[in-house]
Scaffold this motif. Structure first.
Motif, short mmCIF file in Angstrom:
data_model
loop_
_atom_site.label_atom_id
_atom_site.label_comp_id
_atom_site.label_asym_id
_atom_site.label_seq_id
_atom_site.Cartn_x
_atom_site.Cartn_y
_atom_site.Cartn_z
N MET A 18 -60.64 -3.67 -35.48
CA MET A 18 -59.45 -4.15 -36.06
C MET A 18 -58.82 -2.53 -36.57
O MET A 18 -57.81 -1.98 -36.70
N GLY A 19 -59.78 -1.72 -37.08
CA GLY A 19 -59.48 -0.52 -37.77
C GLY A 19 -58.81 0.23 -36.49
O GLY A 19 -57.99 1.29 -36.92
N ILE A 20 -59.73 0.48 -35.57
CA ILE A 20 -59.24 1.44 -34.55
C ILE A 20 -57.94 1.04 -33.92
O ILE A 20 -57.12 1.94 -33.62
N LEU A 21 -57.78 -0.25 -33.69
CA LEU A 21 -56.50 -0.79 -32.94
C LEU A 21 -55.40 -0.79 -33.81
O LEU A 21 -54.22 -0.54 -33.19
N LYS A 22 -55.40 -0.73 -35.02
CA LYS A 22 -54.16 -0.86 -35.97
C LYS A 22 -53.61 0.79 -35.75
O LYS A 22 -52.55 0.58 -35.63
N THR A 23 -54.36 1.68 -35.61
CA THR A 23 -53.55 2.97 -35.37
C THR A 23 -53.40 3.21 -33.98
O THR A 23 -52.21 3.85 -33.42
N PHE A 42 -52.10 -5.61 -41.04
CA PHE A 42 -51.58 -4.91 -39.62
C PHE A 42 -49.98 -4.68 -39.79
O PHE A 42 -49.37 -4.04 -39.00
N THR A 43 -49.52 -5.21 -41.19
CA THR A 43 -48.09 -4.76 -41.07
C THR A 43 -47.80 -3.33 -41.82
O THR A 43 -48.49 -3.11 -42.77
N VAL A 44 -47.14 -2.54 -40.98
CA VAL A 44 -47.16 -1.03 -41.38
C VAL A 44 -46.02 -1.30 -42.67
O VAL A 44 -44.84 -1.81 -42.53
N SER A 45 -46.38 -0.56 -43.92
CA SER A 45 -45.33 -0.68 -45.16
C SER A 45 -43.98 -0.09 -44.57
O SER A 45 -43.88 0.72 -44.07
N GLY A 46 -43.22 -1.16 -45.11
CA GLY A 46 -41.62 -0.68 -44.68
C GLY A 46 -41.25 -1.46 -43.59
O GLY A 46 -39.92 -1.85 -43.53
#
Length: 801
Positions: free
Chosen positions: A270-275, A301-305
């Motif tokens: 999850m950490g790898i895939l998020k980026t 997973f929601t990128v802030s903003g």
DNA sequence: GAGCACTGC
């Protein structure tokens, strides 16, 4: 030394994560309230069959042949603009990422299999009718609406919703991965499910397993490069692949299933895939989970903003389960469990019982007691109480014994007598790994053994701890798989609400991370503090991992991977093992170290049935060799091979045939990896020389797992770390009684540190202190050691040399 | 003189 600075910065941000072990308040007696029970009705999903719309198609035209053509022309169009958009309509709109549920229904009902261009087999239609009754199937249109528009989806799919089999197929129809040489991947935490689901989906898609649909697990790759476009795989396999290809460029969509289980590999993925999804806009990601912590994933997973990642929810299809609590806390859950089982047996309708306990010994004991009590009941009143059979279930139980959980309940004793009943007393294995049909009653005392990691003493150990709410819910659900059921929780509702954690602590917070850290560094993620963890491990855990890797020379003082570390990362092992394997050719004993490593990587090979303790111990004694337990394991393996891996031979020697067979597989895989790096597999002829070499190799990897005898009474001090090698005997440990050494050597290397009736070290071999000083000078740099008996002993050794 | 919950590469 930059590493020191990195480590310091961990210390600076420390928020040590001590695992809470809340124990239920003590109390007197149990009553299962029969009146006015607490209800906890589990959502019942509707089985809605999908409706087909009237879109018409000539039923004989192969759909995906059209698709392939269309995609080709699509590409041409992009290149030369010679075609107009009309072809898209003519071809039912099959464009990657633009497919609708209507079109897919059309394809599903078609006589030709679009993926093979062969006519569908007779069983296809039959299976399809079954698929249509799955809750997920009714939500296909909604799924495509979300999937076509978004890069990431969080899916909540409850038990029985059909998500694991259907969603990857839905994705395949939209991605059309075969037209662009990509793959849709779906990860699973366990091997058995991975293979059986892949098999099922291959049937559903009417293709041969290993062709268009395949699976990939350790030791077995059932895929065909160029043909397979849907692969089920274990999460660990995908993580390994990410280590080599951080872009995971083979994939069009990656589906992480059972994310709520929070396995180490899924968490890291999850950490790898998020980026990764931010870097690769063409890659899609679906996180599938069974419980409500999906909100946590959504937030993660929601990128802030930006707009929140969409949730897609499908309810499951299970039967309601009524939940009962005790009115008072139970002082002795084992005794209460037995009473509850007997109460159900006497008072409730027919239906089997599943009882959750914590471990092998407890389970065997409870089975014995239940049988005694049930026999008493029958003798007392054979006309009102039926026979009761109690079956143990835990993973180290030999496979053929495990099969008994599928036996039918015993028959009534006399023709018109009451029917018999089956009780399965199980560990957590029945919570998620194994499903038993016919369970109607669940007895849940609320405990399980859980792994905890204490970075300060660098030890993982097992502790009986209260389960989480999520876990309790999962256990209750086991009663509602075939018809409405009942779950008896042996704790109060109040304790359930206020004492139980919402979720089980994810594995990443309970593990030694040396291995994971090495994989992450190899994948190019050096900045571990800034790695985007779903749940960040305690800084001290990361610090310990980095420190260990540095001592093993896998990373340098700046935190960079060394050439050695790069090879170490390739072995599916803890870094101590890979280090030992890599140095072993130089010591001329790689053949033996391979075997010892394999034996230590599989479950315990020694069987010890509770009614044959003496016989089993006597059988084990025959394998004893003077050098210690590691050499004993080598001896067992070699004798197993000499005896042609005969199952019968293992049986008479009280050895686990399945564990030994696994060792053979692991050894083979490790040998292949050795070969890739031109590490020779060599042996020595002289037995004495060889056992010395083996012990030296052990020192090269496990110099941090050394114990030194203090005081001459069999008390050992483990060298937890440079700072904590005190004289304080509170930390003293002893050789485990299962240890095969007939003496108590001054210096030993141990494989495990276990905390039971007292601290023990298990699987132990004696070593010479001068080897430690020679092979791990960095760790045994005495300048940094506190004064104490161990330090004085090491100084004496240095003086001698 | 004991006891390996469960996975995974």
């Amino acid at each position: 030394m930059t590493l020191i600075i990195i480590l310091r910065s961990f210390e600076g941000t420390r928020s040590t994560d001590d695992v809470d072990v809340a124990i239920f308040p003590a109390r007197q007696k149990t009553e299962i309230p029969k009146e006015n029970p607490q209800h906890d009705v589990i959502d019942r999903g509707q089985a809605t069959s999908s409706t087909q719309d009237g879109a018409s198609a000539s039923p004989r035209e192969p759909l995906f042949a059209v698709v392939l053509r269309e995609v080709a022309t699509d590409r041409e169009r992009a290149a030369s603009s010679t075609l107009d958009g009309a072809s898209a309509t003519r071809n039912f709109g099959y464009l990657p990422g633009e497919v609708t549920a209507d079109r897919v229904h059309l394809a599903l009902e078609h006589d030709i299999n679009p993926f093979t261009n062969q006519p569908h087999t007779a069983q296809y239609k039959k299976i399809l009718e079954g698929r249509k009754t799955l809750p997920v199937f009714a939500h296909m249109a909604e799924f495509y609406k979300i999937f076509n528009k978004h890069q990431i989806i969080i899916m909540i799919g409850e038990t029985g919703s059909g998500k694991t089999t259907q969603i990857p197929q839905f994705v395949a129809y939209s991605d059309l991965p075969h037209t662009k040489n990509k793959i849709v991947a779906c990860t699973q935490p366990r091997r058995v499910i991975t293979t059986s689901v892949a098999e099922r989906v291959a049937d559903e898609m009417d293709v041969q397993l290993g062709k268009q649909v395949g699976y990939s697990i350790r030791f077995e790759d059932m895929t065909e490069p160029g043909t397979t476009f849907l692969t089920y795989m274990t999460d660990g396999i995908l993580l390994r692949e990410a280590m080599h290809d951080p872009d995971l460029s083979r994939y069009s969509t990656i589906i992480l299933d059972e994310a709520h289980e929070r396995t180490l590999a899924t968490d890291i993925l999850m950490g790898i895939l998020k980026t990764l999804v931010q870097r690769c806009p063409d890659l899609k990601l679906i996180i599938m989970s069974a419980t409500l912590d999906t909100l946590k994933f959504q937030k993660y997973f929601t990128v802030s903003g930006s707009t929140p990642v969409p949730l897609f929810k499908v309810s499951g299809r299970t039967y309601p389960v009524e939940v009962f609590y005790t009115q008072e806390p139970e002082p002795d859950y084992v005794e209460a469990a037995i009473r509850t089982v007997l109460m159900i047996h006497c008072a409730e309708e027919p239906g089997d019982i599943l009882l959750f306990l914590t471990g092998e010994v407890e389970i065997e004991e409870v089975c014995r007691k239940i049988k005694l009590e049930a026999d008493d009941l029958i003798n007392f009143d054979p006309m009102s109480v039926g026979p009761l059979m109690c079956i143990p279930l835990y993973s180290s139980l030999p496979r053929q014994h495990q099969q008994h959980i599928f036996d039918p309940p015993p028959k009534a004793i006399c023709p018109n007598g009451p029917p018999g009943r089956k009780v399965v007393a199980s560990t957590n294995i029945a919570e998620s790994s194994l499903t038993i049909d016919g369970i109607v009653y669940v007895v849940d005392p609320g405990f399980s053994k859980q792994k905890v990691y204490n970075p300060r003493i660098r030890a993982e150990s097992l502790l009986v701890s209260p389960i989480s709410k999520a876990s309790a819910q999962q256990r209750a659900g086991r009663a509602g798989r075939t018809r409405p059921g009942k779950c008896y929780r042996l704790y109060t509702e109040n304790d359930f609400i206020s004492e139980l954690e919402e979720q089980t602590h994810p594995e990443i917070l309970r593990s030694n991370l040396a291995n994971i850290v090495l994989i992450l560094i190899k994948a190019g993620m050096k900045d571990l503090i800034r790695f985007d963890w779903v749940d960040a491990p305690a800084p001290e855990t990361l610090m310990r991992a980095l420190e260990l890797l540095n001592y093993l020379a896998a990373v340098d003082d700046d935190g960079n991977l060394t050439a050695l570390g790069s090879i170490m990362a390739e072995f599916p092992l803890d870094p101590q093992f890979s280090k030992m394997l890599i140095v072993s050719p130089e010591l001329k004993c790689s053949n033996e170290i391979l075997t010892i490593t394999a034996m230590l990587s599989v479950p315990n090979v020694w069987l010890r049935p509770s009614n044959k303790l003496k016989e089993a111990d006597a059988a084990k004694a025959l394998f004893t060799v003077p050098g210690g337990d590691h050499l004993m394991l080598l001896n067992v393996y070699n004798r197993y091979i000499q005896n042609q891996r005969d199952k019968n031979w293992t049986w008479v020697h009280y050895l686990s045939a399945s564990a030994l067979l696994q060792a053979v597989n692991v050894r083979e895989q490790l040998e292949q990896t050795m070969g890739r790096f031109e590490l020779a597999v060599v042996s020595m002829r002289d037995q004495r020389e060889m056992s010395l070499a083996i012990k030296q190799a052990l020192c090269c990897g496990f110099f941090m797992q050394v114990a030194h005898m203090v005081g001459g009474m069999g008390d050992y001090m483990t060298m937890k770390d440079n700072q904590a090698c005190y004289l304080d005997l509170r930390g003293a440990t002893a050789l485990h009684p299962s240890c095969g050494l007939d003496t108590q050597p001054e210096w030993v290397i141990f494989h495990e540190f276990v905390l039971t009736t007292r601290p023990y070290i298990r699987t132990v071999t004696d070593v010479r202190p001068e080897w430690l000083l020679e092979y791990a000078p960095l760790y045994f740099d005495l300048k940094n050691w506190p004064d104490g008996e161990t330090k004085r002993a090491l100084i004496r050794v240095m003086m001698r040399a």
